[in-house]
Design a protein around this motif. Structure first.
Motif, PDB file in Angstrom:
ATOM      1  N   VAL A 164       0.768  -1.060   0.008  1.00  0.00           N
ATOM      2  CA  VAL A 164       0.098   0.000   0.071  1.00  0.00           C
ATOM      3  C   VAL A 164       0.758   1.336   0.152  1.00  0.00           C
ATOM      4  O   VAL A 164       2.045   1.277   0.442  1.00  0.00           O
ATOM      5  CB  VAL A 164      -1.012  -0.012   1.346  1.00  0.00           C
ATOM      6  CG1 VAL A 164      -1.945  -1.162   1.137  1.00  0.00           C
ATOM      7  CG2 VAL A 164      -0.046   0.289   2.533  1.00  0.00           C
ATOM      8  N   GLY A 165       0.244   2.178  -0.543  1.00  0.00           N
ATOM      9  CA  GLY A 165       0.937   3.566  -0.433  1.00  0.00           C
ATOM     10  C   GLY A 165       0.143   4.608  -1.106  1.00  0.00           C
ATOM     11  O   GLY A 165      -0.710   4.472  -1.762  1.00  0.00           O
ATOM     12  N   PRO A 166       0.710   5.714  -0.995  1.00  0.00           N
ATOM     13  CA  PRO A 166       0.083   6.910  -1.873  1.00  0.00           C
ATOM     14  C   PRO A 166       0.008   6.723  -3.286  1.00  0.00           C
ATOM     15  O   PRO A 166       0.839   6.034  -4.026  1.00  0.00           O
ATOM     16  CB  PRO A 166       0.664   8.091  -1.202  1.00  0.00           C
ATOM     17  CG  PRO A 166       1.921   7.912  -0.983  1.00  0.00           C
ATOM     18  CD  PRO A 166       1.733   6.358  -0.457  1.00  0.00           C
TER      19      PRO A 166
ATOM     20  N   VAL B  48       3.568  -4.118   3.164  1.00  0.00           N
ATOM     21  CA  VAL B  48       4.565  -3.324   2.869  1.00  0.00           C
ATOM     22  C   VAL B  48       4.082  -1.846   2.543  1.00  0.00           C
ATOM     23  O   VAL B  48       3.089  -1.582   1.566  1.00  0.00           O
ATOM     24  CB  VAL B  48       5.533  -3.638   1.506  1.00  0.00           C
ATOM     25  CG1 VAL B  48       6.726  -2.660   1.285  1.00  0.00           C
ATOM     26  CG2 VAL B  48       6.044  -4.971   1.649  1.00  0.00           C
ATOM     27  N   VAL B  49       4.422  -0.666   3.415  1.00  0.00           N
ATOM     28  CA  VAL B  49       3.854   0.508   3.290  1.00  0.00           C
ATOM     29  C   VAL B  49       4.959   1.382   2.505  1.00  0.00           C
ATOM     30  O   VAL B  49       6.177   1.485   2.934  1.00  0.00           O
ATOM     31  CB  VAL B  49       3.621   1.045   4.855  1.00  0.00           C
ATOM     32  CG1 VAL B  49       3.037   2.636   4.501  1.00  0.00           C
ATOM     33  CG2 VAL B  49       2.637   0.115   5.499  1.00  0.00           C
ATOM     34  N   PHE B  50       4.414   1.886   1.416  1.00  0.00           N
ATOM     35  CA  PHE B  50       5.486   2.817   0.734  1.00  0.00           C
ATOM     36  C   PHE B  50       5.287   4.109   0.983  1.00  0.00           C
ATOM     37  O   PHE B  50       4.198   4.802   1.338  1.00  0.00           O
ATOM     38  CB  PHE B  50       4.907   2.707  -1.032  1.00  0.00           C
ATOM     39  CG  PHE B  50       5.822   1.569  -1.469  1.00  0.00           C
ATOM     40  CD1 PHE B  50       6.197   0.364  -1.079  1.00  0.00           C
ATOM     41  CD2 PHE B  50       6.042   1.825  -2.962  1.00  0.00           C
ATOM     42  CE1 PHE B  50       6.633  -0.595  -1.834  1.00  0.00           C
ATOM     43  CE2 PHE B  50       6.844   0.803  -3.640  1.00  0.00           C
ATOM     44  CZ  PHE B  50       7.094  -0.310  -3.173  1.00  0.00           C
ATOM     45  N   SER B  51       6.526   4.921   0.866  1.00  0.00           N
ATOM     46  CA  SER B  51       6.559   6.290   0.948  1.00  0.00           C
ATOM     47  C   SER B  51       5.939   6.976  -0.147  1.00  0.00           C
ATOM     48  O   SER B  51       6.112   6.426  -1.333  1.00  0.00           O
ATOM     49  CB  SER B  51       7.957   6.897   1.502  1.00  0.00           C
ATOM     50  OG  SER B  51       8.631   6.605   0.135  1.00  0.00           O
ATOM     51  N   PRO B  52       5.604   8.192  -0.091  1.00  0.00           N
ATOM     52  CA  PRO B  52       5.715   9.128  -1.500  1.00  0.00           C
ATOM     53  C   PRO B  52       6.874   8.988  -2.652  1.00  0.00           C
ATOM     54  O   PRO B  52       7.888   8.637  -2.089  1.00  0.00           O
ATOM     55  CB  PRO B  52       5.078  10.389  -1.009  1.00  0.00           C
ATOM     56  CG  PRO B  52       4.906  10.406   0.386  1.00  0.00           C
ATOM     57  CD  PRO B  52       5.848   9.080   1.121  1.00  0.00           C
ATOM     58  N   ARG B  53       6.307   9.258  -3.751  1.00  0.00           N
ATOM     59  CA  ARG B  53       7.569   9.418  -4.652  1.00  0.00           C
ATOM     60  C   ARG B  53       8.619  10.030  -4.264  1.00  0.00           C
ATOM     61  O   ARG B  53       8.375  11.407  -3.723  1.00  0.00           O
ATOM     62  CB  ARG B  53       6.958   9.931  -6.082  1.00  0.00           C
ATOM     63  CG  ARG B  53       7.759   9.510  -7.156  1.00  0.00           C
ATOM     64  CD  ARG B  53       7.206  10.094  -8.395  1.00  0.00           C
ATOM     65  NE  ARG B  53       7.006  11.310  -8.445  1.00  0.00           N
ATOM     66  CZ  ARG B  53       5.886  11.985  -8.876  1.00  0.00           C
ATOM     67  NH1 ARG B  53       4.818  11.262  -9.254  1.00  0.00           N
ATOM     68  NH2 ARG B  53       5.548  13.155  -8.743  1.00  0.00           N
ATOM     69  N   PRO B  54      10.028   9.702  -4.423  1.00  0.00           N
ATOM     70  CA  PRO B  54      10.094   8.235  -4.876  1.00  0.00           C
ATOM     71  C   PRO B  54       9.814   7.243  -3.961  1.00  0.00           C
ATOM     72  O   PRO B  54      10.163   7.213  -2.643  1.00  0.00           O
ATOM     73  CB  PRO B  54      11.621   8.382  -5.135  1.00  0.00           C
ATOM     74  CG  PRO B  54      12.287   9.369  -4.177  1.00  0.00           C
ATOM     75  CD  PRO B  54      10.909  10.358  -3.974  1.00  0.00           C
ATOM     76  N   GLY B  55       9.189   6.185  -4.431  1.00  0.00           N
ATOM     77  CA  GLY B  55       8.915   5.171  -3.456  1.00  0.00           C
ATOM     78  C   GLY B  55       9.831   4.607  -2.752  1.00  0.00           C
ATOM     79  O   GLY B  55      10.831   3.951  -3.469  1.00  0.00           O
TER      80      GLY B  55
ATOM     81  N   TYR C 278      -2.550   3.079   8.607  1.00  0.00           N
ATOM     82  CA  TYR C 278      -3.259   4.591   8.154  1.00  0.00           C
ATOM     83  C   TYR C 278      -2.407   5.830   9.099  1.00  0.00           C
ATOM     84  O   TYR C 278      -1.917   6.641   8.513  1.00  0.00           O
ATOM     85  CB  TYR C 278      -4.549   4.588   8.937  1.00  0.00           C
ATOM     86  CG  TYR C 278      -5.691   4.350   8.110  1.00  0.00           C
ATOM     87  CD1 TYR C 278      -6.170   5.069   6.877  1.00  0.00           C
ATOM     88  CD2 TYR C 278      -6.650   3.319   8.395  1.00  0.00           C
ATOM     89  CE1 TYR C 278      -7.091   4.577   6.074  1.00  0.00           C
ATOM     90  CE2 TYR C 278      -7.919   3.012   7.628  1.00  0.00           C
ATOM     91  CZ  TYR C 278      -7.637   3.659   6.475  1.00  0.00           C
ATOM     92  OH  TYR C 278      -9.026   3.269   5.521  1.00  0.00           O
ATOM     93  N   GLY C 279      -1.979   5.454  10.128  1.00  0.00           N
ATOM     94  CA  GLY C 279      -0.899   6.206  10.689  1.00  0.00           C
ATOM     95  C   GLY C 279       0.584   6.431   9.848  1.00  0.00           C
ATOM     96  O   GLY C 279       0.909   7.771   9.942  1.00  0.00           O
ATOM     97  N   LEU C 280       0.874   5.459   9.695  1.00  0.00           N
ATOM     98  CA  LEU C 280       2.174   5.554   8.716  1.00  0.00           C
ATOM     99  C   LEU C 280       1.815   6.326   7.507  1.00  0.00           C
ATOM    100  O   LEU C 280       2.665   7.529   7.067  1.00  0.00           O
ATOM    101  CB  LEU C 280       2.770   4.061   8.445  1.00  0.00           C
ATOM    102  CG  LEU C 280       3.403   3.563   9.529  1.00  0.00           C
ATOM    103  CD1 LEU C 280       3.385   1.900   8.958  1.00  0.00           C
ATOM    104  CD2 LEU C 280       4.897   4.039   9.665  1.00  0.00           C
ATOM    105  N   ILE C 281       0.761   6.339   6.741  1.00  0.00           N
ATOM    106  CA  ILE C 281       0.530   6.871   5.532  1.00  0.00           C
ATOM    107  C   ILE C 281       0.100   8.286   6.016  1.00  0.00           C
ATOM    108  O   ILE C 281       0.604   9.281   5.078  1.00  0.00           O
ATOM    109  CB  ILE C 281      -0.397   5.930   4.685  1.00  0.00           C
ATOM    110  CG1 ILE C 281       0.307   4.914   4.329  1.00  0.00           C
ATOM    111  CG2 ILE C 281      -0.857   6.943   3.350  1.00  0.00           C
ATOM    112  CD1 ILE C 281      -0.951   3.904   3.560  1.00  0.00           C
ATOM    113  N   ALA C 282      -0.684   8.606   6.785  1.00  0.00           N
ATOM    114  CA  ALA C 282      -1.083   9.925   7.176  1.00  0.00           C
ATOM    115  C   ALA C 282       0.046  10.723   7.408  1.00  0.00           C
ATOM    116  O   ALA C 282       0.191  11.704   7.336  1.00  0.00           O
ATOM    117  CB  ALA C 282      -2.380  10.123   8.333  1.00  0.00           C
ATOM    118  N   GLY C 283       1.063   9.953   8.317  1.00  0.00           N
ATOM    119  CA  GLY C 283       2.370  10.978   8.608  1.00  0.00           C
ATOM    120  C   GLY C 283       3.108  11.490   7.561  1.00  0.00           C
ATOM    121  O   GLY C 283       3.755  12.256   7.524  1.00  0.00           O
ATOM    122  N   GLN C 284       3.142  10.246   6.852  1.00  0.00           N
ATOM    123  CA  GLN C 284       3.936  10.656   5.526  1.00  0.00           C
ATOM    124  C   GLN C 284       3.389  11.804   4.581  1.00  0.00           C
ATOM    125  O   GLN C 284       4.040  12.713   4.197  1.00  0.00           O
ATOM    126  CB  GLN C 284       3.953   9.581   4.548  1.00  0.00           C
ATOM    127  CG  GLN C 284       4.854   8.470   4.851  1.00  0.00           C
ATOM    128  CD  GLN C 284       4.747   7.156   4.283  1.00  0.00           C
ATOM    129  OE1 GLN C 284       5.310   6.186   4.452  1.00  0.00           O
ATOM    130  NE2 GLN C 284       3.798   6.957   3.330  1.00  0.00           N
TER     131      GLN C 284
END
Length: 257
Positions: free
Chosen positions: A42-44, A209-216, A248-254
């Motif tokens: 998952v990821g943005p 696996v939680v992806f960061s915003p680009r660059p992933g 959700y917390g990991l993605i929202a924090g990013q």
């Protein structure tokens, strides 16, 4: 510890635009996928998840790093991979049975040798009785069921699924999640599944696996400690909610950063 079937080793992917600018889609991605594991990603939007799937399947080359499948570097399209895309890519002129058998024909094999297996897969995805229907006569969910059966016809070691249920309504999506769980329990393929839907990722996956915003980048890998086999009742387990909130917390924090 069991060796990974798929090993992503320091993969970076940089695209160059027509104007000459660089777009960094992936940055130093490293993780492994165990044999028989169901791995969710998952990821943005725009963080390179789909790009990574195509690199794993050998459809794209990384700018740096490598992918190993069964200890062998991926240097071109892999034969032992079934790919289910975001939208069902079916042949309008083929009926359901013909679409399921299409990879057999493309591989130069005899379709008659695979007809029994194709009918078995059609039963597995709950489309028995629709063998002689054309794609235009099917709902979107039914078309995606055909895509899943087609991806399994050549008995791939790895099933790659790129947001396969994203275009479906919520009820159909939930139904197909449960069907996919049943298929995975029976076939035990190694599945790499990309989604934007966090509850879906938790329900299906052994790990997320939680992806960061680009660059992933692979920001975190979350183990999903829910019992198997799983059904809709898994969503009432406190562990489900805990993992969902964590992701959700990991993605929202990013996104807030």
């Amino acid at each position: 510890m069991e060796r990974p079937l798929v090993e992503i080793d320091s993969v970076t992917k940089v695209f160059r635009t027509l104007s000459g600018d660089e777009v960094r889609a992936l940055e130093n991605i490293s993780f492994g996928v165990l044999p028989g594991e169901f791995l969710s990603i998952v990821g943005p939007s725009g963080c390179g998840k789909s790009t990574l799937l195509r690199i794993i399947a050998g459809l794209l080359k990384p700018t740096r790093g490598r992918v190993l499948v069964g200890d062998r570097p991926v240097e071109g399209p892999l034969k032992g991979v079934g790919f289910v895309f975001q939208r069902p890519v079916l042949f309008d002129w083929h009926k359901v049975l013909g679409n399921v058998l299409a990879p057999v024909e493309l591989a130069g094999l005899r379709k008659r040798d695979f007809k029994d297996k194709a009918r078995e897969l059609i039963r597995l995805v709950k489309l028995e009785g629709f063998e002689d229907k054309y794609p235009a006569e099917l709902s979107g969910g039914m078309q995606q069921r055909v895509s899943i059966a087609r991806a399994l016809i050549l008995d791939p070691d790895i099933l790659i699924m790129d947001e396969p249920f994203g275009a479906l309504d919520a009820l159909t999506r939930d139904q197909l999640n449960l069907e996919l769980l049943k298929i995975w329990e029976e076939k035990r393929k190694t599945v790499i599944f990309v989604t934007h839907n966090i509850p879906e990722a938790v329900l299906l996956g052994d790990r997320v696996v939680v992806f960061s915003p680009r660059p992933g980048r692979a920001k975190a890998i979350i183990p999903i400690d829910l019992d198997r086999p799983r059904g809709v009742e898994a969503k009432t387990d406190p562990r489900f909610g805990k993992r969902e909130v964590e992701i959700y917390g990991l993605i929202a924090g990013q996104e807030a950063a």
